[in-house]
Design an enzyme around this catalytic site. Structure first.
Site, mmCIF file in Angstrom:
data_model
loop_
_atom_site.group_PDB
_atom_site.id
_atom_site.type_symbol
_atom_site.label_atom_id
_atom_site.label_comp_id
_atom_site.label_asym_id
_atom_site.label_seq_id
_atom_site.Cartn_x
_atom_site.Cartn_y
_atom_site.Cartn_z
ATOM 1 N N HIS A 1 -35.939 41.973 7.362
ATOM 2 C CA HIS A 1 -37.366 42.310 7.367
ATOM 3 C C HIS A 1 -37.800 42.643 5.945
ATOM 4 O O HIS A 1 -37.257 43.549 5.311
ATOM 5 C CB HIS A 1 -37.627 43.512 8.280
ATOM 6 C CG HIS A 1 -37.498 43.197 9.733
ATOM 7 N ND1 HIS A 1 -36.921 44.071 10.642
ATOM 8 C CD2 HIS A 1 -37.866 42.111 10.454
ATOM 9 C CE1 HIS A 1 -36.951 43.519 11.845
ATOM 10 N NE2 HIS A 1 -37.512 42.335 11.758
ATOM 11 N N TYR B 1 -34.268 46.902 4.781
ATOM 12 C CA TYR B 1 -32.850 47.201 5.020
ATOM 13 C C TYR B 1 -32.400 46.879 6.437
ATOM 14 O O TYR B 1 -31.737 47.686 7.088
ATOM 15 C CB TYR B 1 -32.524 48.652 4.670
ATOM 16 C CG TYR B 1 -33.150 49.159 3.391
ATOM 17 C CD1 TYR B 1 -33.239 48.334 2.257
ATOM 18 C CD2 TYR B 1 -33.669 50.443 3.301
ATOM 19 C CE1 TYR B 1 -33.821 48.797 1.078
ATOM 20 C CE2 TYR B 1 -34.248 50.912 2.123
ATOM 21 C CZ TYR B 1 -34.328 50.086 1.015
ATOM 22 O OH TYR B 1 -34.906 50.542 -0.135
ATOM 23 N N HIS B 2 -32.732 45.678 6.922
ATOM 24 C CA HIS B 2 -32.344 45.252 8.267
ATOM 25 C C HIS B 2 -31.607 43.908 8.239
ATOM 26 O O HIS B 2 -31.988 42.982 8.969
ATOM 27 C CB HIS B 2 -33.579 45.124 9.162
ATOM 28 C CG HIS B 2 -34.333 46.397 9.372
ATOM 29 N ND1 HIS B 2 -35.641 46.425 9.817
ATOM 30 C CD2 HIS B 2 -33.959 47.695 9.212
ATOM 31 C CE1 HIS B 2 -36.042 47.687 9.915
ATOM 32 N NE2 HIS B 2 -35.039 48.470 9.549
ATOM 33 N N PRO B 3 -30.547 43.755 7.457
ATOM 34 C CA PRO B 3 -29.848 42.461 7.434
ATOM 35 C C PRO B 3 -29.142 42.183 8.760
ATOM 36 O O PRO B 3 -28.502 43.064 9.329
ATOM 37 C CB PRO B 3 -28.853 42.615 6.280
ATOM 38 C CG PRO B 3 -28.611 44.089 6.181
ATOM 39 C CD PRO B 3 -29.909 44.733 6.551
#
Length: 532
Positions: free
Chosen positions: A293, A468-470
């Site tokens: 995101h 920070y949503h890998p």
């Protein structure tokens, strides 16, 4: 050393697995974590993420490669390197995503992953302060609570969003996600409830659970088509071997799990051969399908004090600290954001495609201190990006960070959606009671016309950051790009599973910590069923 189950990574999912698998005293479980114990006091104070993010003692401090979609900028990708993993560093925001996310996973051929299948797992984990109902649990180990701080500027934003036509929603994890409201947090009594606190702490005393920190895993050991264990380097620099009688489960996340598979000879054969790694299993999808995101952070200067002013002096900081000590409330009990909204950028979109995170402060970069002027932040991100990138090795050394290529904004729909999100943010800022509190459009400035698509897109390319949503780099499925099957078993190898956000075939429509915990719950059920 021999054990039944080896879990690599004590993050959001890994801690769940360690708890659930060791609940049966006949199972022996070894949990390996590259980082150290979660003893840093800032980990357990909600606002402490400002101190722990970018701290190499607890954060991997990854950076992406220069990304063409961001005008060739490299951006920071924090990841937890400590017990609890990223749940020890994150913004504490409890968001599950949309039921349609999981139904799409099931429609892709992943039986057992529909919303009806996973909702009981979310509820099993949850101890929600509002109590149990159709959508929530109250008996689980993961504490979920309402925010313990309100600020006039974020309250005004919620009212302004309603004035702009967006309905108030008291529970975005309930019947519908769409609407505007306030976040719930993974916290209890003003303290962070990380996965380590919720799941690992209650299990620490079990004799059948061994937790080893500062254990940097080098590779999975293989015998024919079976995983037999792992090798790791301990804190003194010696290589150790752990043999798994039953299974090896990788819970390293969307960067570490595919990296470890590739270092073990599991991945795209051509890429492995480039780095002199012997190919064990030619699995083309390892490291591919990377999704994240991307957030645009809009900052508005205010004509009244915000949290920036409260933290600007030593006296203000002392006052905040004393309030937290005495009441466990106030700014130190604050998560990454207070208010949120899940909106559609256009009427024909079936479900919300953008999310807002609203903060009563502003900072050029999380972890680097608040700005020296009164301001607040509206962050908007696209929930379901079409752009996919990849994780690639830079060499055969396990300590060498891989190349992270997010490939942001590589589709027209992604570009249009993020520009629409920025314009929605600017429209909300024009509504009362918020407009009266704004003294200046700071980032972007008022000089940027809302109807200039190209200029807005260029501002986005220069100013966005990861939220920070890998996810997605060990995709679940049965097609040629899949890495694991619907039971999270690595294709072509027995005794090896992946259980973390890397297995998502598509990124969820929201923050990823709660889904990661759910994946840990699901994986524990699958493993225990298979070894019953």
């Amino acid at each position: 050393m021999k054990t039944d189950y080896v879990i690599v990574g004590a993050g959001s999912a890994g801690c769940v697995l360690a708890n659930r698998l060791s609940a049966n005293p006949s199972n022996t479980v070894t949990l390996l974590e590259a980082g150290g114990p979660d003893t840093n006091p800032w980990i357990h104070i909600p606002v402490g993420y400002f101190r722990t993010i970018h701290n190499p003692k607890v954060d991997w401090c990854y950076k992406t490669e220069a990304d063409p979609g961001l005008n060739n900028r490299s951006i920071e990708w924090p990841r937890g390197k400590v017990l609890g993993g990223s749940s020890s560093l994150n913004g504490l925001l409890y968001v599950r995503g949309q039921p349609q996310d999981y139904d799409r996973w099931a429609q892709m051929g992943n039986a057992g992953w529909s919303w009806d299948d996973v909702l009981p797992l979310f509820k099993r984990s949850e101890n929600n302060m509002r109590g149990a109902d159709e959508f929530h649990g109250s008996d689980g180990p993961l504490s979920v609570s309402d925010i313990r701080i309100h600020r006039p500027i974020t309250d005004a934003w919620v009212k302004a969003a309603q004035a702009a036509g967006y309905a108030y929603n008291p529970d975005y994890n309930g019947a519908v996600q769409e609407g505007v409201g306030f976040f719930q947090l993974t916290a209890r009594n003003g303290r962070r409830c990380s996965s380590a606190v919720a799941f690992l702490k209650p299990a620490r005393s079990r004799e059948n659970l061994r937790i080893i920190t500062h254990a940097a895993v080098n590779k999975v050991t293989l015998d024919g088509k079976r995983a037999t264990g792992v090798t790791y380097t301990d804190r003194s620099g010696r290589e150790q071997i752990v043999t798994a009688n039953k299974e090896v489960i990788l819970c390293g996340g969307a960067i570490n799990s595919p990296q470890l598979l590739m270092l073990s000879g599991i991945g795209d054969a051509g890429h492995l051969q480039e780095h002199g790694i012997d190919v064990h299993t030619d699995l083309k999808g390892v490291g591919k399908n990377l999704q994240d995101h991307l957030q645009a952070r809009l900052v508005y200067k205010c004509n009244e004090p915000t949290l920036n002013d409260e933290v600007a002096t030593l006296f203000g900081q002392a006052k905040i600290g004393l309030k937290y000590i005495l009441t466990r409330t106030g700014p130190m009990a604050m998560a990454a954001s207070l208010a949120t909204g899940f909106f559609k950028t256009r009427p024909e979109v079936a479900t919300p495609d953008i999310q807002f995170h609203v903060q009563p402060l502003s900072a050029e970069n999380p972890g680097k201190g608040a700005d020296k002027f009164s301001a607040f932040t509206m962050s908007v991100c696209q929930l379901r990006p079409e752009s996919t990138g990849e994780i690639r090795l830079k060499g055969p050394d396990p300590r060498q960070y891989p190349a992270i290529n997010p490939n942001y904004l590589s589709t027209e729909n992604d570009r249009k959606t993020i520009v629409a999100g920025v314009n929605i943010a600017r429209t909300i800022a024009q509504q009362e009671p918020l407009a009266a509190k704004i003294s200046e459009e700071f980032r972007p400035s008022a000089d940027l016309p809302m109807d200039d698509y190209d200029a807005t897109l260029d501002w986005v390319r220069d100013n966005t950051a990861s939220i920070y949503h890998p996810t997605g780099t060990c995709k679940m499925g049965s097609d040629s790009a899949a890495v694991v099957d619907a039971r999270l078993r690595v294709h072509g190898i027995s005794g090896l599973r992946v259980a973390d956000c890397s297995i998502m075939p598509e990124i969820v429509s929201g923050n990823t910590n709660a889904p990661a915990i759910m994946i840990g719950e699901k994986a524990s059920d699958l493993i225990l069923e298979d070894h019953a």
